[in-house]
Design an enzyme around this catalytic site. Structure first.
Site, PDB file in Angstrom:
ATOM      1  N   HIS A 155     -12.607 -27.018 -61.221  1.00 54.38           N
ATOM      2  CA  HIS A 155     -13.870 -27.698 -61.516  1.00 54.38           C
ATOM      3  C   HIS A 155     -13.532 -29.025 -62.169  1.00 54.38           C
ATOM      4  CE1 HIS A 155     -18.260 -27.808 -62.248  1.00 54.38           C
ATOM      5  NE2 HIS A 155     -17.893 -28.605 -63.246  1.00 54.38           N
ATOM      6  N   CYS A 156     -13.955 -30.115 -61.539  1.00 56.33           N
ATOM      7  CA  CYS A 156     -13.574 -31.450 -61.993  1.00 56.33           C
ATOM      8  C   CYS A 156     -14.733 -32.096 -62.752  1.00 56.33           C
ATOM      9  CB  CYS A 156     -13.181 -32.329 -60.810  1.00 56.33           C
ATOM     10  SG  CYS A 156     -12.679 -33.996 -61.275  1.00 56.33           S
ATOM     11  N   PRO A 157     -14.570 -32.383 -64.038  1.00 53.91           N
ATOM     12  CA  PRO A 157     -15.659 -33.027 -64.798  1.00 53.91           C
ATOM     13  C   PRO A 157     -15.935 -34.450 -64.339  1.00 53.91           C
ATOM     14  CG  PRO A 157     -13.652 -32.914 -66.124  1.00 53.91           C
ATOM     15  CD  PRO A 157     -13.395 -32.118 -64.889  1.00 53.91           C
ATOM     16  N   ASN A 160     -18.290 -33.898 -61.657  1.00 59.26           N
ATOM     17  CA  ASN A 160     -19.317 -32.919 -62.024  1.00 59.26           C
ATOM     18  C   ASN A 160     -19.557 -31.938 -60.889  1.00 59.26           C
ATOM     19  OD1 ASN A 160     -21.271 -31.692 -63.649  1.00 59.26           O
ATOM     20  ND2 ASN A 160     -22.920 -32.941 -62.799  1.00 59.26           N
TER      21      ASN A 160
END
Length: 359
Positions: A155-157, A160
């Site tokens: 999950h890549c911030p 998002n």
């Protein structure tokens, strides 16, 4: 009602806050466009020919970069299909059995007719209690998205979003074009950056934009180069970030190269067979994300082996390992069609095929 309302408010605030990294990147990119296109190219470059060529090259890279970033952000993660979800009666039976051996036997019965070959580290069937489904190979539950994601990488911030089967190609192109974007800016800005320090530029507003643009592009280039190189290595090995940290487990133990088919097939599994789409943020990955060809050395004893009686293994020269016969969908069979010959039956099963040993 109060706890429910406060919980909903908290989740809404979290959803808003998760967009902060994306907004930050958007502001940086917007400023870089103004600093490069306006302040450098239009205001500082005097030669008309150089100005036109630089602006054209810059906008080609800029469009590809922003296109890939957009697709990575707004392409939703794919979830397992209905066949992996438990029916109401199966869920009731699991609840009655509790967590004992009977619970495990029910899961083994349910998974037998599904294209699932990975197991938990203890050898059990991978089951998501929250989503109430049997996890397909390479899928994981994302606590941020609160769903099981097919071939989840991470999950890549900064986007998002979950990076997985549906947008992994877009994420790779985003890294590639953002790196190219920063390198291009650094290479074309360095001459004017030197003029800044030698006082060869007039003391205008463009002077400061050129200086900070060079520093920003250089620093981002270093970090992007290492990240892009790491994901290129993952593609070559056919691993996700999660699988790189913890090798997938099969019935016969863990195997870090369990899904690797060799460089060419690993690459085409992500980018597809049609070369015209390789460099474009257009979905072209092979498969459906629910099942993947494996290079397991030993046949899973719990899976049907009827296809192996109809399709003898195909051998190749040199040292090799055999794929177990396993059911594949049409799109998956395409991955292994080369080198298998005419014996491959599309949409039902593929014969045991061979690959070169991985180091």
């Amino acid at each position: 009602m109060a706890p429910s309302g406060s919980g909903g408010l908290r989740r809404s605030c979290q959803r808003v806050l998760r967009w902060i990294p994306v907004i930050f990147i958007t502001i940086i990119v917007a400023w870089s466009y103004y600093a490069y296109a306006i302040q450098l190219c239009i205001e500082s470059i005097e030669d008309i020919g150089e100005k036109i060529i630089t602006l054209l090259a810059y906008h080609v890279i800029f469009i590809l970069f922003t296109w890939a970033y957009w697709k990575t952000i707004f392409t939703g993660p794919m979830t397992p299909s209905k066949e992996f979800h438990l029916s109401y009666s199966d869920r009731e039976q699991l609840e009655r059995e509790g967590r004992g051996e009977a619970h495990h036997e029910v899961l083994k019965r349910l998974v037998k007719d599904l294209p699932i070959y990975t197991r938990t580290m203890s050898g059990g069937v991978r089951y998501c209690q929250r989503c109430q489904l049997l996890k397909p190979d390479r899928s994981h539950h994302c606590s941020v998205c609160d769903k099981c994601v097919l071939k989840m990488d991470h999950h890549c911030p900064w986007v998002n979003n979950c990076v997985g089967f549906s947008n992994y190609k877009f994420f790779l192109l985003f890294l590639a074009y953002s790196l190219l974007y920063c390198i291009f800016i650094t290479a074309t800005d360095v001459r004017y950056f030197i003029l800044y320090w030698t006082e060869g530029l007039p003391d205008t507003q463009a002077k400061f934009h050129i200086m900070f643009l060079f520093f920003a592009a250089s620093m981002f280039s270093v970090s992007l180069f290492s990240l892009f190189g790491y994901h290129c290595w993952l593609v070559c090995k056919n691993r996700s970030t999660l699988e790189a940290f913890r090798a997938p487990a099969f019935r016969n133990g863990t195997d870090k190269n369990g899904f690797s088919l060799g460089f060419s097939k690993n690459f085409r599994q992500v980018f597809g067979d049609e070369k015209k789409y390789w460099l474009l943020p257009v979905f072209s990955s092979l498969g459906d994300g629910c099942s993947f060809p494996t290079c397991l050395v030993n046949q899973d004893p719990e899976q049907p082996s009827a296809s192996s009686r109809h399709n003898p293994p195909v051998k190749s020269s040199g040292e090799s390992q055999h794929f177990p016969a396993r059911p594949l969908r049409d799109s998956q069979t395409r991955l292994l069609s080369e080198g298998v010959g005419q014996n491959d039956q599309r949409g039902t099963s593929n014969p045991a095929v061979t690959i070169e040993n991985e180091t």
